[in-house]
Design a protein around this motif. Structure first.
Motif, PDB file in Angstrom:
ATOM      1  N   VAL A 189      -2.576  -5.193  -1.040  1.00 22.77           N
ATOM      2  CA  VAL A 189      -3.361  -4.391  -0.105  1.00 22.77           C
ATOM      3  C   VAL A 189      -3.254  -2.939  -0.583  1.00 22.77           C
ATOM      4  O   VAL A 189      -2.146  -2.447  -0.824  1.00 22.77           O
ATOM      5  N   VAL A 227      -9.774  -1.671   5.712  1.00 22.07           N
ATOM      6  CA  VAL A 227      -9.068  -2.327   4.615  1.00 22.07           C
ATOM      7  C   VAL A 227     -10.036  -2.333   3.431  1.00 22.07           C
ATOM      8  O   VAL A 227     -11.196  -2.733   3.571  1.00 22.07           O
ATOM      9  N   ILE A 228      -9.559  -1.873   2.284  1.00 19.55           N
ATOM     10  CA  ILE A 228     -10.427  -1.788   1.105  1.00 19.55           C
ATOM     11  C   ILE A 228     -10.534  -3.162   0.450  1.00 19.55           C
ATOM     12  O   ILE A 228      -9.521  -3.807   0.181  1.00 19.55           O
ATOM     13  N   GLU A 282      -3.045  -3.942   9.450  1.00 18.47           N
ATOM     14  CA  GLU A 282      -1.772  -4.620   9.268  1.00 18.47           C
ATOM     15  C   GLU A 282      -0.950  -3.807   8.273  1.00 18.47           C
ATOM     16  O   GLU A 282      -1.414  -3.486   7.202  1.00 18.47           O
ATOM     17  N   ARG A 283       0.234  -3.415   8.674  1.00 20.96           N
ATOM     18  CA  ARG A 283       1.097  -2.665   7.761  1.00 20.96           C
ATOM     19  C   ARG A 283       2.442  -3.349   7.664  1.00 20.96           C
ATOM     20  O   ARG A 283       2.841  -4.097   8.557  1.00 20.96           O
ATOM     21  N   GLN A 284       3.126  -3.035   6.588  1.00 21.31           N
ATOM     22  CA  GLN A 284       4.455  -3.629   6.425  1.00 21.31           C
ATOM     23  C   GLN A 284       5.388  -3.082   7.488  1.00 21.31           C
ATOM     24  O   GLN A 284       5.186  -2.014   8.007  1.00 21.31           O
ATOM     25  N   HIS A 324       0.730  -2.600  -1.265  1.00 24.68           N
ATOM     26  CA  HIS A 324       1.841  -3.432  -0.809  1.00 24.68           C
ATOM     27  C   HIS A 324       1.413  -4.889  -0.738  1.00 24.68           C
ATOM     28  O   HIS A 324       0.227  -5.223  -0.670  1.00 24.68           O
ATOM     29  N   GLY A 370       5.753  -7.825   2.182  1.00 23.92           N
ATOM     30  CA  GLY A 370       5.763  -6.437   2.636  1.00 23.92           C
ATOM     31  C   GLY A 370       6.223  -5.442   1.576  1.00 23.92           C
ATOM     32  O   GLY A 370       6.214  -4.237   1.811  1.00 23.92           O
ATOM     33  N   PRO A 391       1.206  -8.161   1.403  1.00 23.27           N
ATOM     34  CA  PRO A 391       1.146  -8.329   2.865  1.00 23.27           C
ATOM     35  C   PRO A 391       2.446  -8.920   3.399  1.00 23.27           C
ATOM     36  O   PRO A 391       3.115  -9.691   2.710  1.00 23.27           O
TER      37      PRO A 391
END
Lengths: 250, 250
Positions: free
Chosen positions: B205, A205-206, A248-250, B240, B135, B242
């Motif tokens: 993110v 994660v940036i 963690e992604r949508q 996106h 999201g 979170p």
């Protein structure tokens, strides 16, 4: 294998004369910005990729890190690091970052101005991600692509005598051969976009991306640093492995 | 208020003659790369910041978006957008992105080549974040800082006749006045680092950062695009909000 220019005696002598070699971290103008991105060091297990003389390893130990592993491809650098060290919590390993596979688990991976020598950054970043504990940090600097891009790097005076930096080939990634301290030093040019894409693909994660420039106080002390504002040399990135270990992604 | 150069009739005429104005999205060489970053459009509530003629709004509608709000500061652009539209699911609003506060909730915020006109990007990004559903995606393009940085933009021939782009002032952010289609167009120069930092601070993110370059097929069709490989014009970013609405941190 990555070119090991640091074991070229002429290069090594010239490198040893740089402020960052003679003065350690305090001789590196970007260090205060890098330090501000580091987590509290107390108790951390630290991995330093391209540790050179070991200045950061020693700083991390003094700042309370529990253990530090410094990795470098250069026998001459590591010999010098060992001369200056002697702490059982600090381990120096000779390894090529093209193939290095960290053993153990770390809370912080750090790298200063070494990644632009590495061809297969995707492999290395994935290995670093795998060796970090969940939530672990990865803070690194690399040469800025504006610095590495040109086929003919060097300041040019325009008609009014103003210095400009002649960009070309910015999106054409790959090796650049320059005469930096010694002839035929090979660095890998890659864009910021590619660097961040490789980092994201490796599962990071940036957290911070900084194109480093000097403060007014630094320019007052070292006027040559003003040129950094025209064309930065350093890129600083902070990222972390997600606390649950996956993105963690949508 | 942001400079509204698009309501200058001379600028508007010149802008109308560009391939991206005449041909819509297909006339924008970066569009395939942008499209690849968009989520499936079916059922989405879409916000287009700096919608211009509304090409993207219409594309989004055809791709199945449930509703689209296009925002632009230019009355002349919006008049043209309205001419071409007529779908009750597409709403055009005249607003300045310096002060625009979206009402409603969106699943996708989009912006093409408008953000380099905005001075207070932190305010706008926070407003966009606030208007996105958890999201939700934010995909945008902006002029690349290599394009905006120079005090004297323009290709220069070196001694061997090779074109280079004279970088200076890269870290000196703020307004740049250029003659692009009309005299005295004001754009805001900011680095990639700053753009990403503002995005992170607004709660996003980062998912993708791309310094756009043409494919070989595009260069074969439009040879002038090869210059993009020497100095890119476009930056493409996908981010996106979170899923839980706040940033996950270690």
């Amino acid at each position: 294998m990555t070119q090991n220019i640091y074991d070229n005696p002429d290069f090594f002598s010239a490198y040893a004369a740089l402020p960052r070699s003679r003065e350690g971290l305090e001789g590196a103008p970007e260090w205060p910005s890098v330090r501000a991105l580091l987590p509290p060091m107390r108790g951390l297990r630290v991995l330093d990729l391209g540790c050179g003389y070991g200045w950061f390893c020693r700083w991390a130990r003094e700042a309370g890190a529990a253990s530090i592993t410094g990795v470098d491809v250069s026998a001459m650098m590591l010999a010098r690091a060992a001369e200056l060290a002697g702490d059982p919590a600090v381990t120096y390993l000779r390894a090529d970052l093209e193939t290095f596979a960290p053993s153990g688990t770390f809370d912080l991976a750090y790298s200063s101005l070494a990644l632009h020598y590495v061809v297969d950054l995707g492999r290395l970043f994935a290995a670093v991600n795998g060796a970090l504990a969940p939530g672990g940090a990865f803070v690194f600097t690399a040469e800025h692509p504006l610095f590495t891009a040109p086929r003919r790097p060097g300041w040019v005076r325009d008609a009014e005598g103003r210095a400009t930096w002649p960009i070309d080939s910015y999106l054409i990634e790959g090796p650049r051969v320059t005469d930096w301290l010694a002839p035929d030093v090979v660095k890998q040019h890659r864009t910021i976009g590619t660097l961040l894409t490789v980092l994201l693909r490796a599962g990071f994660v940036i957290g911070h991306v900084e194109e480093w420039g000097p403060t007014d106080a630094q320019v007052a002390e070292r006027p040559a640093l003003a040129a950094e504002r025209d064309r930065p040399t350093f890129l600083i990135v902070a990222a972390h492995k997600p606390p649950n270990g996956t993105i963690e992604r949508q």
